[in-house]
Structure formats: C-alpha cells, structure tokens
Design a protein around this motif. Structure first.
Motif, PDB file in Angstrom:
ATOM      1  N   MET A   1       0.854  -1.196   0.000  1.00 35.33           N
ATOM      2  CA  MET A   1       0.000   0.000   0.000  1.00 35.33           C
ATOM      3  C   MET A   1       0.885   1.239   0.000  1.00 35.33           C
ATOM      4  O   MET A   1       1.579   1.519   0.978  1.00 35.33           O
ATOM      5  CB  MET A   1      -0.921  -0.005   1.228  1.00 35.33           C
ATOM      6  N   SER A   2       0.896   1.970  -1.120  1.00 30.79           N
ATOM      7  CA  SER A   2       1.715   3.175  -1.228  1.00 30.79           C
ATOM      8  C   SER A   2       0.941   4.369  -0.698  1.00 30.79           C
ATOM      9  O   SER A   2      -0.287   4.360  -0.609  1.00 30.79           O
ATOM     10  CB  SER A   2       2.110   3.412  -2.689  1.00 30.79           C
ATOM     11  N   GLU A   3       1.679   5.465  -0.350  1.00 30.56           N
ATOM     12  CA  GLU A   3       1.032   6.622   0.251  1.00 30.56           C
ATOM     13  C   GLU A   3       1.747   7.896  -0.163  1.00 30.56           C
ATOM     14  O   GLU A   3       2.971   7.943  -0.232  1.00 30.56           O
ATOM     15  CB  GLU A   3       1.040   6.501   1.777  1.00 30.56           C
ATOM     16  N   THR A   4       0.977   8.935  -0.484  1.00 33.07           N
ATOM     17  CA  THR A   4       1.487  10.285  -0.676  1.00 33.07           C
ATOM     18  C   THR A   4       0.349  11.251  -0.426  1.00 33.07           C
ATOM     19  O   THR A   4      -0.812  10.952  -0.755  1.00 33.07           O
ATOM     20  CB  THR A   4       2.083  10.481  -2.091  1.00 33.07           C
ATOM     21  N   HIS A   5       0.619  12.388   0.205  1.00 33.50           N
ATOM     22  CA  HIS A   5      -0.405  13.377   0.548  1.00 33.50           C
ATOM     23  C   HIS A   5      -1.541  12.758   1.364  1.00 33.50           C
ATOM     24  O   HIS A   5      -2.693  13.200   1.257  1.00 33.50           O
ATOM     25  CB  HIS A   5      -0.986  14.024  -0.714  1.00 33.50           C
ATOM     26  N   GLY A   6      -1.227  11.743   2.161  1.00 26.09           N
ATOM     27  CA  GLY A   6      -2.281  11.083   2.923  1.00 26.09           C
ATOM     28  C   GLY A   6      -3.184  10.205   2.095  1.00 26.09           C
ATOM     29  O   GLY A   6      -4.237   9.780   2.571  1.00 26.09           O
ATOM     30  N   ILE A   7      -2.786   9.928   0.856  1.00 26.99           N
ATOM     31  CA  ILE A   7      -3.579   9.093  -0.051  1.00 26.99           C
ATOM     32  C   ILE A   7      -2.903   7.734  -0.163  1.00 26.99           C
ATOM     33  O   ILE A   7      -1.741   7.640  -0.580  1.00 26.99           O
ATOM     34  CB  ILE A   7      -3.692   9.746  -1.436  1.00 26.99           C
ATOM     35  N   HIS A   8      -3.625   6.700   0.190  1.00 29.38           N
ATOM     36  CA  HIS A   8      -3.099   5.336   0.169  1.00 29.38           C
ATOM     37  C   HIS A   8      -3.765   4.566  -0.974  1.00 29.38           C
ATOM     38  O   HIS A   8      -4.994   4.524  -1.072  1.00 29.38           O
ATOM     39  CB  HIS A   8      -3.395   4.630   1.494  1.00 29.38           C
ATOM     40  N   THR A   9      -2.951   3.963  -1.824  1.00 29.66           N
ATOM     41  CA  THR A   9      -3.447   3.135  -2.912  1.00 29.66           C
ATOM     42  C   THR A   9      -3.604   1.711  -2.407  1.00 29.66           C
ATOM     43  O   THR A   9      -2.652   1.113  -1.903  1.00 29.66           O
ATOM     44  CB  THR A   9      -2.484   3.155  -4.112  1.00 29.66           C
ATOM     45  N   ALA A 143     -12.232  16.367   7.446  1.00 24.95           N
ATOM     46  CA  ALA A 143     -11.437  17.041   8.477  1.00 24.95           C
ATOM     47  C   ALA A 143     -10.861  18.359   7.954  1.00 24.95           C
ATOM     48  O   ALA A 143      -9.697  18.682   8.174  1.00 24.95           O
ATOM     49  CB  ALA A 143     -10.325  16.119   8.976  1.00 24.95           C
ATOM     50  N   GLY A 144     -11.675  19.118   7.232  1.00 26.62           N
ATOM     51  CA  GLY A 144     -11.249  20.399   6.695  1.00 26.62           C
ATOM     52  C   GLY A 144     -10.575  20.339   5.347  1.00 26.62           C
ATOM     53  O   GLY A 144     -10.261  21.384   4.763  1.00 26.62           O
ATOM     54  N   ARG A 145     -10.352  19.172   4.818  1.00 25.54           N
ATOM     55  CA  ARG A 145      -9.760  19.009   3.485  1.00 25.54           C
ATOM     56  C   ARG A 145     -10.906  18.997   2.469  1.00 25.54           C
ATOM     57  O   ARG A 145     -11.809  18.161   2.555  1.00 25.54           O
ATOM     58  CB  ARG A 145      -8.967  17.714   3.430  1.00 25.54           C
ATOM     59  N   THR A 146     -10.841  19.895   1.511  1.00 23.64           N
ATOM     60  CA  THR A 146     -11.947  20.078   0.580  1.00 23.64           C
ATOM     61  C   THR A 146     -11.794  19.187  -0.633  1.00 23.64           C
ATOM     62  O   THR A 146     -10.754  19.201  -1.308  1.00 23.64           O
ATOM     63  CB  THR A 146     -12.038  21.546   0.129  1.00 23.64           C
ATOM     64  N   LEU A 147     -12.832  18.432  -0.931  1.00 26.88           N
ATOM     65  CA  LEU A 147     -12.914  17.598  -2.124  1.00 26.88           C
ATOM     66  C   LEU A 147     -14.054  18.132  -2.982  1.00 26.88           C
ATOM     67  O   LEU A 147     -15.167  18.325  -2.490  1.00 26.88           O
ATOM     68  CB  LEU A 147     -13.169  16.137  -1.746  1.00 26.88           C
ATOM     69  N   THR A 148     -13.767  18.362  -4.265  1.00 26.02           N
ATOM     70  CA  THR A 148     -14.736  18.960  -5.175  1.00 26.02           C
ATOM     71  C   THR A 148     -15.155  17.943  -6.224  1.00 26.02           C
ATOM     72  O   THR A 148     -14.324  17.222  -6.775  1.00 26.02           O
ATOM     73  CB  THR A 148     -14.137  20.198  -5.866  1.00 26.02           C
ATOM     74  N   VAL A 149     -16.443  17.905  -6.489  1.00 24.45           N
ATOM     75  CA  VAL A 149     -17.018  16.945  -7.423  1.00 24.45           C
ATOM     76  C   VAL A 149     -17.154  17.580  -8.804  1.00 24.45           C
ATOM     77  O   VAL A 149     -17.693  18.679  -8.930  1.00 24.45           O
ATOM     78  CB  VAL A 149     -18.400  16.467  -6.933  1.00 24.45           C
ATOM     79  N   PHE A 150     -16.678  16.880  -9.820  1.00 20.36           N
ATOM     80  CA  PHE A 150     -16.896  17.263 -11.216  1.00 20.36           C
ATOM     81  C   PHE A 150     -17.776  16.207 -11.875  1.00 20.36           C
ATOM     82  O   PHE A 150     -17.449  15.010 -11.835  1.00 20.36           O
ATOM     83  CB  PHE A 150     -15.575  17.342 -11.989  1.00 20.36           C
ATOM     84  N   CYS A 161     -15.962  12.720 -10.998  1.00 15.80           N
ATOM     85  CA  CYS A 161     -14.575  12.635 -10.549  1.00 15.80           C
ATOM     86  C   CYS A 161     -14.393  13.563  -9.358  1.00 15.80           C
ATOM     87  O   CYS A 161     -15.179  14.490  -9.143  1.00 15.80           O
ATOM     88  CB  CYS A 161     -13.611  13.023 -11.678  1.00 15.80           C
ATOM     89  N   ILE A 162     -13.338  13.320  -8.593  1.00 17.94           N
ATOM     90  CA  ILE A 162     -13.099  14.052  -7.357  1.00 17.94           C
ATOM     91  C   ILE A 162     -11.774  14.802  -7.450  1.00 17.94           C
ATOM     92  O   ILE A 162     -10.719  14.190  -7.663  1.00 17.94           O
ATOM     93  CB  ILE A 162     -13.074  13.103  -6.141  1.00 17.94           C
ATOM     94  N   TRP A 163     -11.852  16.125  -7.312  1.00 20.66           N
ATOM     95  CA  TRP A 163     -10.661  16.990  -7.317  1.00 20.66           C
ATOM     96  C   TRP A 163     -10.235  17.261  -5.883  1.00 20.66           C
ATOM     97  O   TRP A 163     -11.035  17.706  -5.047  1.00 20.66           O
ATOM     98  CB  TRP A 163     -10.982  18.300  -8.032  1.00 20.66           C
ATOM     99  N   ASP A 164      -8.962  16.959  -5.592  1.00 21.62           N
ATOM    100  CA  ASP A 164      -8.373  17.196  -4.274  1.00 21.62           C
ATOM    101  C   ASP A 164      -7.352  18.323  -4.410  1.00 21.62           C
ATOM    102  O   ASP A 164      -6.264  18.123  -4.957  1.00 21.62           O
ATOM    103  CB  ASP A 164      -7.705  15.911  -3.764  1.00 21.62           C
ATOM    104  N   GLU A 165      -7.723  19.484  -3.923  1.00 23.74           N
ATOM    105  CA  GLU A 165      -6.852  20.656  -4.047  1.00 23.74           C
ATOM    106  C   GLU A 165      -5.534  20.441  -3.303  1.00 23.74           C
ATOM    107  O   GLU A 165      -4.475  20.891  -3.743  1.00 23.74           O
ATOM    108  CB  GLU A 165      -7.566  21.895  -3.514  1.00 23.74           C
ATOM    109  N   ARG A 166      -5.594  19.736  -2.163  1.00 22.13           N
ATOM    110  CA  ARG A 166      -4.391  19.538  -1.338  1.00 22.13           C
ATOM    111  C   ARG A 166      -3.269  18.888  -2.157  1.00 22.13           C
ATOM    112  O   ARG A 166      -2.119  19.339  -2.123  1.00 22.13           O
ATOM    113  CB  ARG A 166      -4.737  18.671  -0.127  1.00 22.13           C
TER     114      ARG A 166
END
Length: 310
Positions: A1-9, A143-150, A161-166
């Motif tokens: 399981m890889s991880e970057t920016h708190g995102i785990h594949t 937790a305050g991290r904004t995810l935007t739906v397209f 699709c989900i846009w993660d600005e972080r």
C-alpha cells in the motif's frame, strides 16, 4: 500500500495484481474511501484503514466515482463495516446503490450470472438515509480538506470525478482511461480509453477529459491502475485515441461481423501503440493483459454505434 499526501493506494485484488485500485484518504485522524472494488475487496480496505492506526468509526465518507461493480460493488458491504460513513454517489447512480438488483442484472447481461457471482460476490444495498447525491461543483469536507465533485459523463452518464486541491490530483474512476503498470517504459505510463457498455459517448468523454486537464493536475489517481503523472501528455494520448476509436469504428457500423472486426481493430491499434511507446512485451502477453478490455471496449463501441439502444 503506497502513500502520498495522505492518499493510500489499495490493490483490491480484482482479477490480478495492479489491476483495480481503491483509495484511502486520511486527514487529521479521519478517513474517506474513494472507490471500493468488489465485496471481496472489503477485508483489504479495512486492513488498509487499520494499518493507518484508524478504526472503522473514523471513516466519514465512501465515495464511488460510478456504480460499475469493479468500482462500487463493495460499497454496501463496506458501509456495513463503517458505522458513521456516508456514501457519496452521482444522482444517476443512487438507485443502484440503494437497490442493486438492476445493477446485478446489467452486469449479468454483459458477463453472465455465474461470473458476476464469482467475481463480485453478494452485492449489499446501502440504506437510503446514508446516501448523499452529488452535483457538479459540490464540495465535501474530510477534516477540513476540501474535495470537489466534477460531473464527468462519457464513460458513463452516472460518473463523477473528485478533485483534491491539497494534492492537486483528480480521482478519475474510468474517465481518464486505463493505465496498467506492465506497459510502463522509459517514456512513462501508457494508457487507453475505456468504452465499456453501455453509455460510451466520445464527445462527452473528450469534454470531461479536457475539463480535468484544465485544472492542471499534478497527478491522476486511476482505478485501473494507480497514480500517474505527466498528465498533460497522457491527456493528449487519451484524446487522440478517442478520436481514433471513432474513426475505426464508424465504417463498421453495419458490418455483419462487427464485434469480431472491432476486436481485431482494437487489438491491432493497441499493439501498434504499445510498440510505439517502447513496450517490449510479446504480442501474446500484450493481448492477454488487454483481453478483457478488448472484449468490453468492443461491446461498448457496438452499443454506441447502435445509438445507445441498450
């Protein structure tokens, strides 16, 4: 399981290794899953959550990019294990998450009932009161991290699709195509559009891809498979191939053996393109890895040629 920016594949284990991904996003002790794989995948998802030190009670969202079973088949079973999570789904997909019977019937028409049962397991419904439907431009918070739906039709009308600005990344489901790691070369990833039945719309798909590219993302998180970078070049590759699919398919609209001819044309196209990309796998191995996609893409193009009658 890889991880970057708190995102785990998380490899869901569907079909083969590095074929079908779900994503676990962790932010300040809260969690969201984006796509789920199948019901068989749920133990892997829960293990990934535990590996971050979090509990099922810490998950706030399960987000499915669309309701095809390799992306959302496990959503019902996963929601049963996450007591506080809400499910975010495109409004066209809501009814299939609440009552998956039509979804199962549709998949059975494509794959056969026995294969659906074997590959996807029992598909659990999601209680309607736990479902949130999306709209274009909607934001949700982790937790305050904004995810935007397209809203991103083209592969399916019920796709977002989900846009993660972080991380300046998009979770693309199937809108940004497929990119299997076996085809990586010194030139980077190779990818192809997915035109699976029954809602392929090339014009809408191109518009959706261009919209994602307009965000200038640093990465795309594909369900099939994993994080890819060099997004501008990949986007150009994808748009070119969508046009090529239209060009090769249109003359076959009324061919009596259309499906066989489409499969042959797709096979030749993919072989030519992976060779140009520097792939050195034997032709037989390339076609083996792409066999499922060749079959399903040909089916989906056929439905499009018929005007989306199914």
């Amino acid at each position: 399981m890889s991880e970057t920016h708190g995102i785990h594949t998380v490899d869901t284990g569907f079909h083969r290794a590095d074929f079908d991904a779900a994503y676990l996003m962790v932010e300040d002790g809260r969690a969201a899953f984006i796509d789920t794989g199948t019901t068989h995948s749920v133990p892997r998802l829960l293990a990934a959550l535990a590996a971050t030190g979090l509990q099922p009670e810490d998950a706030d969202w399960v987000i499915v990019t669309h309701v095809h079973l390799d992306h959302a088949g496990g959503a019902g079973a996963l929601m049963q294990a996450l007591p506080h999570a809400r499910l975010l789904v495109h409004p066209r997909g809501e009814r299939h998450m609440v009552d998956p019977s039509a979804l199962i019937a549709g998949a059975s028409a494509v794959y056969g009932a026995d294969e659906v049962a074997r590959a996807y397991g029992s598909i659990a419904p999601v209680p309607k009161e736990r479902v949130v439907t999306s709209h274009d431009g909607m934001t949700v918070q982790l937790a305050g991290r904004t995810l935007t739906v397209f809203d991103t039709p083209g592969h399916a009308r019920h796709h977002h699709c989900i846009w993660d600005e972080r991380s300046r990344s998009v979770f693309t489901g199937d809108t940004f195509g497929l990119s299997y790691r076996e085809f990586d070369t010194a030139r980077g990833p190779w990818l192809l559009p997915t035109t699976t039945p029954v809602q392929f719309d090339p014009a809408a798909l191109k518009a959706s891809v261009q919209r994602l590219l307009s965000q200038a993302p640093e990465s795309m998180y594909l369900t099939h498979y994993g994080r890819v970078q060099g997004v501008a070049a990949l986007g150009a590759m994808l748009l070119e191939q969508i046009d090529e699919l239209v060009q090769l398919a249109t003359p076959l609209r009324d061919a009596p053996d259309r499906h066989a001819q489409l499969k042959q044309a797709l096979s030749a196209t993919y072989l030519r393109r992976v060779r140009a990309h520097g792939c050195t796998l034997a032709d037989e191995e390339v076609l083996r890895l792409l066999a499922n996609d060749i079959e399903l893409n040909a089916q989906g193009i056929g439905v499009w040629l018929e005007g989306g009658k199914r």
